[in-house]
Design an enzyme around this catalytic site. Structure first.
Site, PDB file in Angstrom:
ATOM      1  N   ASP A   1      -1.335   8.814 -11.572  1.00 55.09           N
ATOM      2  CA  ASP A   1      -1.350   7.725 -12.548  1.00 55.09           C
ATOM      3  C   ASP A   1       0.066   7.365 -12.999  1.00 55.09           C
ATOM      4  O   ASP A   1       0.415   6.191 -13.120  1.00 55.09           O
ATOM      5  CB  ASP A   1      -2.195   8.091 -13.770  1.00 55.09           C
TER       6      ASP A   1
ATOM      7  N   ASP B   1       0.878  -1.178   0.000  1.00 57.56           N
ATOM      8  CA  ASP B   1       0.000   0.000   0.000  1.00 57.56           C
ATOM      9  C   ASP B   1       0.909   1.219   0.000  1.00 57.56           C
ATOM     10  O   ASP B   1       1.763   1.359   0.881  1.00 57.56           O
ATOM     11  CB  ASP B   1      -0.889  -0.041   1.247  1.00 57.56           C
TER      12      ASP B   1
ATOM     13  N   ASP C   1      -4.237   2.491  -4.594  1.00 53.27           N
ATOM     14  CA  ASP C   1      -2.779   2.465  -4.488  1.00 53.27           C
ATOM     15  C   ASP C   1      -2.281   1.168  -3.852  1.00 53.27           C
ATOM     16  O   ASP C   1      -1.198   1.118  -3.289  1.00 53.27           O
ATOM     17  CB  ASP C   1      -2.291   3.672  -3.679  1.00 53.27           C
TER      18      ASP C   1
ATOM     19  N   HIS D   1      -4.399  13.922 -10.653  1.00 51.86           N
ATOM     20  CA  HIS D   1      -4.542  12.489 -10.939  1.00 51.86           C
ATOM     21  C   HIS D   1      -3.565  12.002 -11.993  1.00 51.86           C
ATOM     22  O   HIS D   1      -3.151  10.845 -11.969  1.00 51.86           O
ATOM     23  CB  HIS D   1      -5.982  12.178 -11.353  1.00 51.86           C
TER      24      HIS D   1
ATOM     25  N   ASN E   1      -1.748  12.746  -4.835  1.00 50.12           N
ATOM     26  CA  ASN E   1      -2.792  12.860  -5.859  1.00 50.12           C
ATOM     27  C   ASN E   1      -3.513  14.207  -5.749  1.00 50.12           C
ATOM     28  O   ASN E   1      -3.774  14.856  -6.766  1.00 50.12           O
ATOM     29  CB  ASN E   1      -3.793  11.712  -5.698  1.00 50.12           C
TER      30      ASN E   1
END
Length: 188
Positions: free
Chosen positions: A144, A127, A170, A140, A135
């Site tokens: 990404d 994680d 994530d 985003h 983010n």
């Protein structure tokens, strides 16, 4: 006009022509309708085309077979769409990694394999810390890019027999097989 008087061999490669003949013979010999999906190479365009072909025997009033009728529908685009749907059903669209569904199948197989082979395996749950603030701060697209890079790096760290998946958001999962023999297992 370019089709008249020409046989299948004028339009298809030898392998395809042989498959077409086999299907024709089945219709003629068995006297029944045959439907099959076939991939053919068009000699004019050199492209592979997938057809759904149905051939039916033509019988006169006395019940004597005098020919056959074939209808083929180009389903190449449908096949591409089906493949895309299958890909999306089992892979994460951003990273290309297996998704949760695919990982479950792979992990189930790895568990049974390690049990049969009497070896150890490992499951890593990864994680990413502070992903949400990143983010939020950088957008985003930046998130990404990070997720794609993490996926590449994880894949680079494992063997082909191991499995890396994006579990969601994530979170990533890594299943590692055959990392050692169980105590008391026979060595080969």
């Amino acid at each position: 006009e370019g089709l008249q008087g020409k046989g299948d061999d004028a339009f298809f490669d030898a392998t395809t022509f042989s498959k077409i003949r086999k299907m024709d013979n089945e219709v003629i010999e068995l006297g029944r309708k045959v439907t099959m999906e076939e991939s053919n190479v068009d000699l004019r365009t050199r492209s592979e085309v997938t057809y759904l072909s149905t051939k039916i025997p033509l019988v006169n009033e006395e019940g004597i077979l005098y020919g056959l009728c074939g209808i083929s529908t180009d389903i190449s685009e449908r096949k591409k769409t089906e493949e895309l749907i299958r890909e999306l059903a089992f892979h994460d669209s951003l990273t290309g990694l297996p998704n949760r569904r695919m990982f479950h199948e792979t992990f189930t197989y790895l568990l049974s394999h390690t049990k049969r082979a009497q070896t150890y395996g490992a499951l890593l749950v990864i994680d990413l810390d502070n992903f949400k603030p990143l983010n939020d701060a950088f957008g985003h697209k930046a998130g990404d890019v990070l997720l794609v890079e993490v996926a590449k790096r994880l894949q680079a760290c494992v063997r082909k027999v191991d499995s890396v998946a994006r579990f969601g958001g994530d979170e990533f999962l890594v299943a590692i097989a055959d990392i050692g023999l169980e105590e008391g297992a026979a060595q080969e």
